[in-house]
Scaffold this motif. Structure first.
Motif, short mmCIF file in Angstrom:
data_model
loop_
_atom_site.label_atom_id
_atom_site.label_comp_id
_atom_site.label_asym_id
_atom_site.label_seq_id
_atom_site.Cartn_x
_atom_site.Cartn_y
_atom_site.Cartn_z
N ALA A 55 0.72 -1.36 0.00
CA ALA A 55 -0.02 0.10 -0.04
C ALA A 55 0.95 1.44 0.01
CB ALA A 55 -1.12 -0.03 1.22
N PHE A 56 2.08 1.19 0.43
CA PHE A 56 2.86 2.35 0.83
C PHE A 56 3.40 2.74 -0.60
CE2 PHE A 56 7.06 4.09 1.49
CZ PHE A 56 6.60 5.21 2.46
N ASP A 57 3.78 2.09 -1.50
CA ASP A 57 4.29 2.53 -2.81
C ASP A 57 4.05 1.75 -3.79
OD1 ASP A 57 5.78 0.26 -2.34
OD2 ASP A 57 7.81 1.47 -2.04
N ASN A 58 2.96 1.01 -3.96
CA ASN A 58 2.59 0.33 -5.30
C ASN A 58 2.03 1.51 -6.27
OD1 ASN A 58 3.39 -2.02 -5.34
ND2 ASN A 58 1.24 -3.05 -4.95
N ALA A 59 1.83 1.14 -7.40
CA ALA A 59 1.32 2.05 -8.38
C ALA A 59 0.00 2.45 -8.16
CB ALA A 59 1.34 1.44 -9.72
N ALA A 60 -0.38 3.57 -8.56
CA ALA A 60 -1.97 3.98 -8.56
C ALA A 60 -2.20 4.05 -10.05
CB ALA A 60 -2.15 5.17 -7.76
N GLU A 61 -3.42 3.58 -10.30
CA GLU A 61 -3.87 3.88 -11.69
C GLU A 61 -4.99 4.81 -11.51
OE1 GLU A 61 -2.99 2.17 -14.39
OE2 GLU A 61 -1.68 0.68 -13.17
N THR A 62 -5.53 5.35 -12.73
CA THR A 62 -6.33 6.64 -12.96
C THR A 62 -7.65 5.86 -12.31
OG1 THR A 62 -5.26 7.40 -14.75
CG2 THR A 62 -7.37 8.24 -14.24
N PRO A 63 -8.21 6.43 -11.34
CA PRO A 63 -9.43 6.00 -10.69
C PRO A 63 -10.58 6.23 -11.61
CG PRO A 63 -8.37 7.63 -9.31
CD PRO A 63 -7.89 7.83 -10.57
N ILE A 64 -11.57 5.42 -11.45
CA ILE A 64 -12.92 5.48 -12.04
C ILE A 64 -13.86 6.06 -11.02
CG2 ILE A 64 -14.85 4.09 -12.98
CD1 ILE A 64 -12.91 1.87 -13.84
N SER A 71 -15.49 4.68 -4.33
CA SER A 71 -15.09 5.47 -5.52
C SER A 71 -14.21 6.86 -4.77
CB SER A 71 -15.92 6.12 -6.32
OG SER A 71 -16.81 4.98 -6.88
N ALA A 72 -14.82 7.31 -3.71
CA ALA A 72 -14.28 8.65 -3.24
C ALA A 72 -12.76 8.40 -2.82
CB ALA A 72 -15.13 8.97 -2.11
N LEU A 73 -12.55 6.97 -2.29
CA LEU A 73 -11.27 6.68 -1.94
C LEU A 73 -10.16 6.26 -3.12
CD1 LEU A 73 -12.25 4.28 1.21
CD2 LEU A 73 -11.09 6.53 1.04
N GLY A 74 -10.99 6.14 -4.36
CA GLY A 74 -9.96 6.29 -5.59
C GLY A 74 -9.97 4.59 -5.79
N TRP A 75 -10.72 3.76 -5.12
CA TRP A 75 -10.17 2.31 -5.10
C TRP A 75 -10.49 1.64 -6.80
CZ3 TRP A 75 -12.50 -0.42 -0.10
CH2 TRP A 75 -11.84 -0.01 0.93
N PHE A 76 -11.37 2.17 -7.53
CA PHE A 76 -11.81 1.41 -8.69
C PHE A 76 -10.86 2.20 -9.74
CE2 PHE A 76 -15.79 1.29 -6.45
CZ PHE A 76 -15.79 -0.21 -6.35
N CYS A 77 -10.42 1.17 -10.72
CA CYS A 77 -9.78 1.65 -12.05
C CYS A 77 -9.98 0.63 -12.93
CB CYS A 77 -8.36 1.49 -11.79
SG CYS A 77 -7.44 -0.08 -10.98
#
Lengths: 282, 320
Positions: B164-173, B306-312
């Motif tokens: 969780a600390f430094d894995n990639a973040a994709e553009t959220p849906i 979604s507000a947390l940005g979990w979906f991509c």
């Protein structure tokens, strides 16, 4: 020689290593610092806070990348995934040059996470230089290799350390990150004259200089980066400047890290020697 | 007729030239030195005096390392051997403070020693040192007995924290992106930094307390370290068993542990495994809390997540 092709013709002054305990001070006080050196591996991740912090630093400061795990001297091939991640970071930081160590540390895909000393042989010089060239061609930035401090020597060595350094950088046509503290540490551990080392390397290839403190024991010195720079190392630094000219200089302090101001103050002592060199040249 | 020996100078025996190392010999030397440096230390934190075949290690080391006027070849290489283990153990102490608290100092150190002997680092970054630890604990239960499940849960939680600390973040849906989608075919991806965990112990608050006690994670550097850092071990007696469901995730670049209900966990797990939305709902209902499974409530869940940005977008969908 304020700038050369091995540091992309830049004229950086005196910098310090970017370390987490100093983030708060840096972001709040915004101190004037010529440049920061980052350990590349600490930012070769895919996201999260490390990259957020780096981007904040990049908004205000010049950054140069210094690596600890490229292992140019390992007999195995370069790790392509490592190189790709490193290139992503190079694009992000716009580092004018990239440095790593003249050492090995991995074998058969297993990593020791240490900077192990090279056997000073022609075979080792050849494979090391080839990997430096490949790295430079892939990253498209100049490479400088750093002489490491060491605690052991090999029977099989065919030349001295300074001859090996020269052999590698001339074969690779790359720069030198000259660590004068490492020269001092190794000179004690192996019993050679550190000034003889300095006088016998191609000074025109020096892209950057490292200074640091160390820990002395009865029979050996450990390169701990947890003390101020001692006078004999400053004398080596002064000689290095005489030979190479004004050169980008970086103080390393990695353990028992004092306040930002203390580290920066220690680093800025280098300016006295730089000014003496410039006066002498003038 | 007796033939005379040739007399031209080119045929004179040349002085023996020093034998030069080959690339293969360089590789063999590096294998031998790496084997020496990576061998476990004795309980007194010294280099093992006995080599793998029973011969004295000093003889093996003296074959490739020079002594000097103060140290034997053995003593010189011992500096590297000790440093290798101190560096790995320090990193492990920082990355797994919860597991250390669960197991206690001695058992944790033994686990680490056995783990690194069996699974030496296969990555250029020390961040990945623990990537095989969960599997190792599963296959070596005696090393963590009798705290087997507790140790396994903690190892999974602490690895999820690292991810969780430094894995990639994709553009959220966003929910708006999903408005016109067909739930029978819509497949959502979950962020690479998000890990879903079913734990047998409520370790989240416990680990937060341990990490607060520990402080910041250290960075890589090229410096030798004088001594191993020690942590307080006051969380040793944690024993309560209770199943919890956790989402270990990142928000504004801080790591959080969010408790989930069983049906939320089932729904998100199904989505992660690639089920279309409608099928994922069905799995959540099967998880046993259908009575509370109202459309309004589901909408609220999706708004929150979604507000947390979990979906991509799912990775395979992106690559197509």
């Amino acid at each position: 020689m304020p700038a050369n092709r091995f540091n992309a013709f830049t004229d950086y002054g005196v910098g310090i290593g970017l370390r987490i305990p100093h983030y708060k001070h840096i972001f709040e006080k915004k101190p004037v610092v010529d440049w920061f050196e980052i350990i590349s591996e600490n930012f070769m991740c895919d996201g999260g806070r490390p990259l957020e912090m780096l981007d904040k630093i990049l908004e205000q400061y010049r950054v140069v990348q210094h690596g600890v795990s490229m292992y140019f001297g390992s007999a195995e091939k370069l790790n392509r995934e490592h190189l790709k991640k490193l290139k992503q970071l190079v694009k992000r930081t716009q580092t004018p040059w990239v440095s790593d160590h003249l050492c090995w540390g991995s074998v058969d895909g297993r990593y020791t996470h240490d900077l192990l000393p090279m056997p000073y042989t022609f075979a080792a010089a050849k494979v090391t230089a080839q990997k430096i060239r490949e790295t430079r061609d892939f990253l498209e930035v100049p490479i400088a290799v750093e002489n490491v401090s060491s605690y052991a020597e090999f029977h099989v060595s065919e030349m001295t350390e300074w001859e090996f350094l020269t052999e590698v950088v001339e074969r690779a046509d790359c720069g030198i990150l000259l660590d004068v503290n490492n020269i001092y540490v190794s000179s004690f551990n192996h019993g050679f004259d550190p000034f003889h080392y300095l006088n016998n390397i191609p000074a025109e290839r020096v892209a950057q200089i490292h200074i640091a403190g160390h820990s002395k024991y009865r029979k050996y010195i450990l390169d701990t980066h947890d003390h101020p720079v001692i006078d004999p190392v400053w004398k080596l630094y002064a000689r290095a400047l005489q030979l190479a000219g004004k050169t980008a200089t970086l103080l390393e302090w990695d353990d028992h890290i004092p306040s930002f101001d203390e580290v920066h103050h220690e680093a800025l002592k280098a300016n006295r020697f730089i000014q003496q060199t410039e006066t002498a040249i003038a | 007729m007796k033939r005379s020996k040739p007399t031209d100078s080119s045929s004179k025996p040349k002085p023996p030239s020093p034998k030069r190392q080959t690339l293969g010999e360089l590789q063999d030397l590096q294998r031998l030195m790496a084997k020496t440096v990576m061998r476990p230390l004795t309980p007194a934190a010294k280099m093992n005096p006995c080599w793998t075949d029973g011969t004295p290690t000093r003889n093996v080391v003296a074959g490739f390392i020079k002594p000097n006027d103060r140290l034997t070849a053995f003593e010189r290489l011992q500096l590297y051997n000790r440093q290798y283990w101190f560096r790995l153990l320090d990193c492990f102490y920082e990355d797994y403070p919860g597991l250390r608290a669960v197991l206690g100092e001695r058992k944790f150190t033994r686990l680490a020693r056995e783990y690194f002997s069996a699974c030496p680092s296969a990555s250029f970054t020390m961040r990945n040192l623990g990537q095989f630890l969960v599997h190792f604990i599963e296959s070596h239960p005696k090393l963590v007995a009798p705290e087997n499940q507790l140790a396994l849960d903690m190892a999974r939680l602490e690895w999820a924290h690292i991810e969780a600390f430094d894995n990639a973040a994709e553009t959220p849906i966003t929910p708006d992106d999903m408005l016109d989608a067909d739930p029978q075919s819509l497949r959502l991806g979950l962020q690479p930094y998000l890990t879903l965990l079913r734990l047998n112990y409520p370790l989240d608050d416990f680990l937060i307390a341990v990490r607060r006690d520990q402080g910041l994670r250290h960075e890589a550097s090229n410096a030798m370290e004088n001594q191993r850092k020690r942590l307080p071990n006051k969380f040793k007696n944690f024993q309560r068993s209770k199943t919890i469901y956790l989402a270990v995730h990142r928000h504004r670049n801080s790591v959080f542990y969010k408790r989930l209900r069983a049906d939320q966990f089932a729904l998100l797990t199904a989505l992660r495994e690639g089920s279309p939305l409608e099928k994922a709902f069905a799995k959540a209902v099967e998880s046993g809390s259908a009575a509370r499974f109202q459309p309004k409530q589901i909408t609220k869940w999706f708004q929150d997540w979604s507000a947390l940005g979990w979906f991509c977008h799912r990775v395979e969908a992106k690559s197509k």
